[in-house]
Design a protein around this motif. Structure first.
Motif, PDB file in Angstrom:
ATOM      1  N   ARG A   3     -32.143  -6.706  14.381  1.00 38.24           N
ATOM      2  CA  ARG A   3     -30.694  -6.555  14.493  1.00 38.24           C
ATOM      3  C   ARG A   3     -30.174  -5.687  13.364  1.00 38.24           C
ATOM      4  O   ARG A   3     -30.778  -5.587  12.299  1.00 38.24           O
ATOM      5  CB  ARG A   3     -30.036  -7.919  14.467  1.00 38.24           C
ATOM      6  N   MET A   4     -29.018  -5.076  13.584  1.00 41.43           N
ATOM      7  CA  MET A   4     -28.500  -4.103  12.638  1.00 41.43           C
ATOM      8  C   MET A   4     -28.005  -4.738  11.341  1.00 41.43           C
ATOM      9  O   MET A   4     -28.288  -4.249  10.257  1.00 41.43           O
ATOM     10  CB  MET A   4     -27.361  -3.324  13.303  1.00 41.43           C
ATOM     11  N   HIS A   5     -27.255  -5.822  11.424  1.00 47.78           N
ATOM     12  CA  HIS A   5     -26.615  -6.370  10.233  1.00 47.78           C
ATOM     13  C   HIS A   5     -27.137  -7.730   9.803  1.00 47.78           C
ATOM     14  O   HIS A   5     -26.487  -8.439   9.063  1.00 47.78           O
ATOM     15  CB  HIS A   5     -25.097  -6.442  10.452  1.00 47.78           C
ATOM     16  N   LEU A  92     -18.204   2.398  22.767  1.00 46.12           N
ATOM     17  CA  LEU A  92     -17.269   2.644  21.674  1.00 46.12           C
ATOM     18  C   LEU A  92     -15.941   1.935  21.935  1.00 46.12           C
ATOM     19  O   LEU A  92     -15.352   1.338  21.034  1.00 46.12           O
ATOM     20  CB  LEU A  92     -17.049   4.147  21.491  1.00 46.12           C
ATOM     21  N   TYR A  93     -15.482   1.966  23.180  1.00 46.99           N
ATOM     22  CA  TYR A  93     -14.231   1.293  23.541  1.00 46.99           C
ATOM     23  C   TYR A  93     -14.322  -0.211  23.292  1.00 46.99           C
ATOM     24  O   TYR A  93     -13.397  -0.823  22.763  1.00 46.99           O
ATOM     25  CB  TYR A  93     -13.896   1.576  25.011  1.00 46.99           C
ATOM     26  N   ASN A  94     -15.472  -0.812  23.655  1.00 44.35           N
ATOM     27  CA  ASN A  94     -15.649  -2.251  23.441  1.00 44.35           C
ATOM     28  C   ASN A  94     -15.636  -2.601  21.958  1.00 44.35           C
ATOM     29  O   ASN A  94     -15.069  -3.621  21.557  1.00 44.35           O
ATOM     30  CB  ASN A  94     -16.945  -2.731  24.085  1.00 44.35           C
ATOM     31  N   LEU A  95     -16.241  -1.752  21.129  1.00 43.33           N
ATOM     32  CA  LEU A  95     -16.208  -1.994  19.683  1.00 43.33           C
ATOM     33  C   LEU A  95     -14.789  -1.838  19.134  1.00 43.33           C
ATOM     34  O   LEU A  95     -14.383  -2.600  18.243  1.00 43.33           O
ATOM     35  CB  LEU A  95     -17.155  -1.036  18.964  1.00 43.33           C
ATOM     36  N   LEU A  96     -14.035  -0.862  19.652  1.00 41.91           N
ATOM     37  CA  LEU A  96     -12.651  -0.690  19.211  1.00 41.91           C
ATOM     38  C   LEU A  96     -11.814  -1.916  19.559  1.00 41.91           C
ATOM     39  O   LEU A  96     -11.014  -2.392  18.750  1.00 41.91           O
ATOM     40  CB  LEU A  96     -12.036   0.564  19.832  1.00 41.91           C
ATOM     41  N   GLU A  97     -12.014  -2.443  20.764  1.00 43.67           N
ATOM     42  CA  GLU A  97     -11.297  -3.658  21.176  1.00 43.67           C
ATOM     43  C   GLU A  97     -11.609  -4.815  20.235  1.00 43.67           C
ATOM     44  O   GLU A  97     -10.730  -5.563  19.821  1.00 43.67           O
ATOM     45  CB  GLU A  97     -11.717  -4.059  22.599  1.00 43.67           C
ATOM     46  N   ARG A  98     -12.878  -4.953  19.904  1.00 39.83           N
ATOM     47  CA  ARG A  98     -13.299  -6.041  19.020  1.00 39.83           C
ATOM     48  C   ARG A  98     -12.686  -5.886  17.632  1.00 39.83           C
ATOM     49  O   ARG A  98     -12.221  -6.853  17.021  1.00 39.83           O
ATOM     50  CB  ARG A  98     -14.816  -6.068  18.930  1.00 39.83           C
ATOM     51  N   ALA A  99     -12.653  -4.653  17.114  1.00 34.18           N
ATOM     52  CA  ALA A  99     -12.087  -4.412  15.790  1.00 34.18           C
ATOM     53  C   ALA A  99     -10.599  -4.742  15.767  1.00 34.18           C
ATOM     54  O   ALA A  99     -10.095  -5.323  14.801  1.00 34.18           O
ATOM     55  CB  ALA A  99     -12.325  -2.971  15.367  1.00 34.18           C
ATOM     56  N   VAL A 100      -9.887  -4.386  16.825  1.00 33.73           N
ATOM     57  CA  VAL A 100      -8.452  -4.686  16.900  1.00 33.73           C
ATOM     58  C   VAL A 100      -8.235  -6.195  16.925  1.00 33.73           C
ATOM     59  O   VAL A 100      -7.364  -6.732  16.233  1.00 33.73           O
ATOM     60  CB  VAL A 100      -7.820  -4.004  18.138  1.00 33.73           C
ATOM     61  N   THR A 122     -18.315  -4.345  12.252  1.00 30.75           N
ATOM     62  CA  THR A 122     -17.856  -3.701  13.475  1.00 30.75           C
ATOM     63  C   THR A 122     -17.327  -2.308  13.185  1.00 30.75           C
ATOM     64  O   THR A 122     -17.624  -1.352  13.918  1.00 30.75           O
ATOM     65  CB  THR A 122     -16.763  -4.560  14.151  1.00 30.75           C
ATOM     66  N   GLU A 123     -16.535  -2.169  12.119  1.00 28.83           N
ATOM     67  CA  GLU A 123     -16.015  -0.853  11.767  1.00 28.83           C
ATOM     68  C   GLU A 123     -17.145   0.095  11.376  1.00 28.83           C
ATOM     69  O   GLU A 123     -17.097   1.284  11.677  1.00 28.83           O
ATOM     70  CB  GLU A 123     -14.988  -0.970  10.648  1.00 28.83           C
ATOM     71  N   SER A 124     -18.189  -0.435  10.762  1.00 28.51           N
ATOM     72  CA  SER A 124     -19.354   0.380  10.425  1.00 28.51           C
ATOM     73  C   SER A 124     -20.036   0.892  11.695  1.00 28.51           C
ATOM     74  O   SER A 124     -20.414   2.063  11.788  1.00 28.51           O
ATOM     75  CB  SER A 124     -20.328  -0.437   9.584  1.00 28.51           C
TER      76      SER A 124
END
Length: 154
Positions: A3-5, A92-100, A122-124
């Motif tokens: 996993r990434m993080h 990318l859209y799904n990550l933006l939704e999560r960040a918001v 998430t922002e990373s």
């Protein structure tokens, strides 16, 4: 794959069967499949949702297990041909939704350290993915900010 993080390994999942042609019972015309894909996109469905709807509901009552095997093109390629593709890629859209969503939570609960880290991760991921898509699928000038993400999501 790790996993990434986190320092853990990812969970294994199932693979698609290795086949070169669609099953005999799914003999829908390629044009009918493409029409249905565009119709579902116009209704506001994402490419992954379109694939699941074709798998479950099908075209003219016949399920489509794999769009790429049936048509020779991926769902996103079909959408690009018919100018129905989304302005930003789905991941990318799904990550933006999560960040918001995470930022709204952090405004309400500023002491939540776990979600602060989740927001940073998430922002990373958003910045990394934006670098990957920049120039091809999103503008060269795209830069992640919370305000821009909020505009794109709403």
């Amino acid at each position: 794959m790790a996993r990434m993080h986190t320092r853990r390994r990812g969970s294994s999942g199932s693979d698609k069967p290795a086949t070169d042609e669609p099953p005999e019972w799914s003999d829908v015309d390629e044009d009918a499949i493409e029409e249905r894909v565009v119709e579902l996109a116009e209704q506001g469905h994402d490419p992954s949702q379109i694939g699941m709807k074709l798998r479950d509901e099908g075209v003219q009552g016949t399920p489509i297990p794999d769009v790429k095997l049936a048509t020779g093109k991926k769902v996103t390629e079909i959408l690009e041909e018919h100018d129905a593709d989304p302005e930003i890629p789905e991941d990318l859209y799904n990550l933006l939704e999560r960040a918001v969503r995470l930022r709204a939570h952090m405004d309400e609960h500023p002491g939540d350290a776990q979600n602060k880290r989740a927001l940073q991760n998430t922002e990373s991921k958003i910045r990394r993915l934006a670098n990957y898509y920049r120039g091809d699928q999103i503008d060269e000038s795209f830069a992640y900010t919370h305000e821009r993400a909020k505009e794109l999501v709403e």
